[in-house]
Design a protein around this motif. Structure first.
Motif, short mmCIF file in Angstrom:
data_model
loop_
_atom_site.label_atom_id
_atom_site.label_comp_id
_atom_site.label_asym_id
_atom_site.label_seq_id
_atom_site.Cartn_x
_atom_site.Cartn_y
_atom_site.Cartn_z
N ILE A 166 0.90 -1.34 0.04
CA ILE A 166 0.02 0.05 0.06
C ILE A 166 0.85 1.17 -0.08
N VAL A 167 0.72 1.90 -0.91
CA VAL A 167 1.84 3.11 -1.11
C VAL A 167 0.82 4.54 -1.41
N PRO A 168 1.43 5.66 -1.31
CA PRO A 168 0.67 6.70 -1.80
C PRO A 168 0.45 6.92 -3.16
N GLN A 169 -0.77 7.77 -3.55
CA GLN A 169 -1.00 7.76 -4.78
C GLN A 169 0.03 8.47 -5.76
N GLY A 170 0.74 9.39 -4.95
CA GLY A 170 1.80 10.28 -5.78
C GLY A 170 2.94 9.47 -6.07
N ASN A 171 3.05 8.19 -5.79
CA ASN A 171 4.20 7.31 -6.13
C ASN A 171 3.38 6.15 -7.55
N ALA A 172 2.49 6.35 -7.81
CA ALA A 172 1.85 5.86 -8.68
C ALA A 172 2.45 5.29 -10.01
N GLN A 173 3.45 6.30 -10.59
CA GLN A 173 4.28 5.98 -11.61
C GLN A 173 5.37 5.20 -11.32
N GLU A 174 5.98 5.47 -10.05
CA GLU A 174 7.04 4.63 -9.69
C GLU A 174 6.78 3.08 -9.46
N ALA A 175 5.52 3.10 -8.79
CA ALA A 175 4.84 1.88 -8.44
C ALA A 175 4.63 1.02 -9.44
N ALA A 176 4.43 1.29 -10.83
CA ALA A 176 3.89 0.58 -12.02
C ALA A 176 5.22 0.02 -12.54
N LEU A 177 6.62 0.33 -12.08
CA LEU A 177 7.67 0.05 -12.67
C LEU A 177 8.31 -1.50 -12.55
N VAL A 178 7.59 -2.18 -11.09
CA VAL A 178 8.00 -3.47 -10.84
C VAL A 178 6.75 -4.04 -11.05
N GLU A 179 7.12 -5.40 -11.57
CA GLU A 179 5.96 -6.32 -11.67
C GLU A 179 6.17 -7.58 -10.83
N GLY A 180 5.12 -8.06 -10.68
CA GLY A 180 4.87 -9.18 -9.64
C GLY A 180 4.41 -8.92 -8.29
N LEU A 181 4.02 -7.44 -7.96
CA LEU A 181 3.60 -7.24 -6.59
C LEU A 181 2.19 -6.77 -6.91
N GLU A 182 1.13 -6.71 -6.00
CA GLU A 182 -0.07 -6.20 -5.70
C GLU A 182 -0.22 -4.75 -5.05
N VAL A 183 -0.12 -3.85 -5.88
CA VAL A 183 0.23 -2.70 -5.13
C VAL A 183 -1.22 -1.56 -5.39
N THR A 184 -1.45 -1.30 -4.21
CA THR A 184 -2.86 -0.24 -4.06
C THR A 184 -2.18 0.99 -3.84
N CYS A 185 -2.82 2.17 -4.32
CA CYS A 185 -2.37 3.47 -4.16
C CYS A 185 -3.36 4.10 -3.42
N ILE A 186 -3.08 4.87 -2.29
CA ILE A 186 -4.28 5.44 -1.64
C ILE A 186 -3.89 7.08 -1.51
N ARG A 187 -4.79 7.78 -1.24
CA ARG A 187 -4.89 9.47 -1.02
C ARG A 187 -5.07 9.88 0.28
N HIS A 188 -5.62 8.80 1.19
CA HIS A 188 -5.82 9.43 2.49
C HIS A 188 -5.90 8.19 3.39
#
Length: 511
Positions: free
Chosen positions: A138-160
């Protein structure tokens, strides 16, 4: 007794480690403490987390709240643990299920209004999560671009923080400020990075000899110094060096991107196969050059230039102490920095490209009639580049002034693409030759290997240069490395007398 837990990740340089965050809500007078070697910014998370949880509709317990960050022996720094601290307290208070964050890494800095802010160093953290088999983040929405760089993980972006509560099945009451960016996917739908584009060598007028020398440097991983009058094109040539170098492979791309993520510059560069280019100003301090800072050292210019080019314009204007700090990284390819809270190790395998004027006024070339410097000033100016530093620079080339801007002497201007094609072919030959030794280019080959596989005629030429003091012992090995690079560019199996003569000439041109 109520204990809630969450997982976060700390960084010690580029080395990531799992941090288990546990919150204990116990009877007693109202008090909130964070233990486990937090730094000042992490200790201040108490006020941020408390306000953010209350902004999500959570009634803060009027009891004793203790948060522990383990392993307690490892220093933790920065505000990226805020969201995990908040999640552990919410879990301990029963707002979200106790086991909902098991096998999930939670990262983010929280604001007083509950919004979640982006963090630095996400890429090496995600690589650690994938290596350890932790499936969710679970990572910040502001890191959405960076989070998309690594495959094989279930990543959820939140704002609050309220979104975290709802995601875990709890009830929240919150309001997201209007200026907060809208939520978007953390996966393949995230907007891609657009890395900057380097200039082309074909734009440089003249300087064919210097371009050839830079091509040799790119093919073999050699260091370069260019000496010439102002306006001759030294800076322009150096800035186009990454465009003729061998593109980074997938592992090198992630390595460079991890460094940029730690430095907070990844949103500007993204993941690219173009080698990095760093050009520190000549007033840069030792810490700015090799890394430093209080507590735990931060990366310097030599680490940001890892797998790429470190360009030092006006090299004699750098302080002597700053130049001397380059000696060990040039040999080892990494730098170790010890500070009060620990030692950090950063990679620093870069190609050094220096540019210098021939004297303080810059006009001591040719007949030198335009030079206004005294002999003592010229000697003192260039003496700042000490012998040990110059001995580690493989190629020393003069950059003469350009005497015409039209026609280019009838010789075609070779583009970066054409030059890079030759470099890639030469690097491929070298990589196959050194596959059993773990080296990727001629600059990394050992002197023992070179001496054992170079012909007797070539060794005789090197011995003559040693006897006449044109080369030092280190310089002899470097001249042979240049000869092997020239042989690779020329399609030869091994260097001959012509290649070693050219290699010696490239090393001793300035003398």
């Amino acid at each position: 007794m109520a204990i809630g837990s969450a997982l976060s990740v700390g960084l010690l340089g580029l080395k990531a480690f799992i941090v288990q965050v546990q919150a204990f809500v116990s009877p007693g007078l109202p008090h909130f403490s964070v233990v486990g070697l937090p730094d000042a910014s992490l200790s201040e998370s108490r006020e941020r987390v408390k306000s953010a949880c209350q902004a999500s509709g959570f009634h803060w317990p009027e009891t004793r709240v203790t948060v522990n960050l383990s392993p307690a022996s490892m220093p933790k720094r920065g505000s990226s643990h805020d969201l995990a601290i908040a999640a552990s307290i919410l879990s301990a208070s029963g707002v979200i299920p106790h086991d909902c964050l098991e096998h999930t890494i939670t990262l983010g800095e929280v604001n007083l209004d509950g919004t979640v802010l982006p963090v630095q160093g996400l890429l090496p953290i995600m690589l650690l999560a994938r290596e350890r088999g932790i499936p969710r983040m679970i990572v910040p929405q502001g890191n959405a671009q960076e989070a998309a760089l690594v495959e094989g993980l279930e990543v959820t972006c939140i704002r609050h923080v309220g979104e975290l509560i709802e995601l875990m099945g709890g009830d929240a009451r919150y309001r997201i400020p209007a200026d907060t960016p809208a939520a978007s996917s953390c996966g393949a739908d995230a907007e891609p990075f657009t890395p900057p584009v380097a200039g082309d060598m074909g734009e440089v007028v003249g300087q064919h000899m210097t371009k050839w020398a830079l091509q040799v440097a790119a093919a073999g991983g050699h260091h370069v110094i260019m000496v010439g009058p102002p306006g001759s094109g030294k800076t322009m040539l150096a800035s186009r060096m990454p465009g003729i170098m061998c593109p980074l492979n997938a592992d090198e791309e992630l390595e460079v991107a991890s460094i940029r993520s730690l430095c907070g510059t990844l949103p500007y560069f993204g993941i690219s196969d173009v080698p990095p280019f760093e050009a520190p100003h000549h007033t840069a301090s030792n810490a700015a050059l090799v890394g430093g800072g209080s507590g735990l050292a931060r990366p310097g210019a030599i680490t940001r230039a890892h797998r790429g080019v470190l360009f030092m314009d006006e090299a004699p204007e750098f302080s002597s102490q700053a130049l001397q700090t380059l000696r060990e990284p040039l040999e080892s390819g990494y730098v170790s920095l010890s500070r009060a809270k620990g030692t950090t190790h950063y990679p620093a395998r870069f190609q050094l490209v220096m540019a210098a004027n021939p004297c303080p006024c810059g006009f001591a070339y040719g007949s030198g009639e335009r030079c206004t410097c005294r002999e003592r000033e010229r000697v003192r100016y260039f003496a700042r580049l000490s012998g040990p530093i110059l001995d580690r620079i493989d190629i020393q080339v003069e950059v003469p002034p350009v005497d015409r801007i039209g026609g280019d002497d009838g010789r075609p201007r070779e583009s970066s693409r054409d030059m890079r094609r030759m470099v890639v072919l030469a690097r491929t030959v070298a990589r196959e030759r050194f596959a059993a030794y773990g080296w990727s280019c001629n600059a990394q080959a050992s002197g023992e290997w070179l001496r054992a596989r170079t012909s007797a005629k070539v060794i005789a030429s090197v011995n003559h240069a040693l006897e006449t003091h044109r080369l030092s012992l280190r310089g002899a090995d470097r001249a042979m490395r240049l000869a092997w690079t020239l042989a690779d560019l020329g399609g030869r199996v091994s260097p001959g007398v012509d290649e070693i003569d050219q290699g010696i000439m490239l090393r001793t041109r300035l003398r």
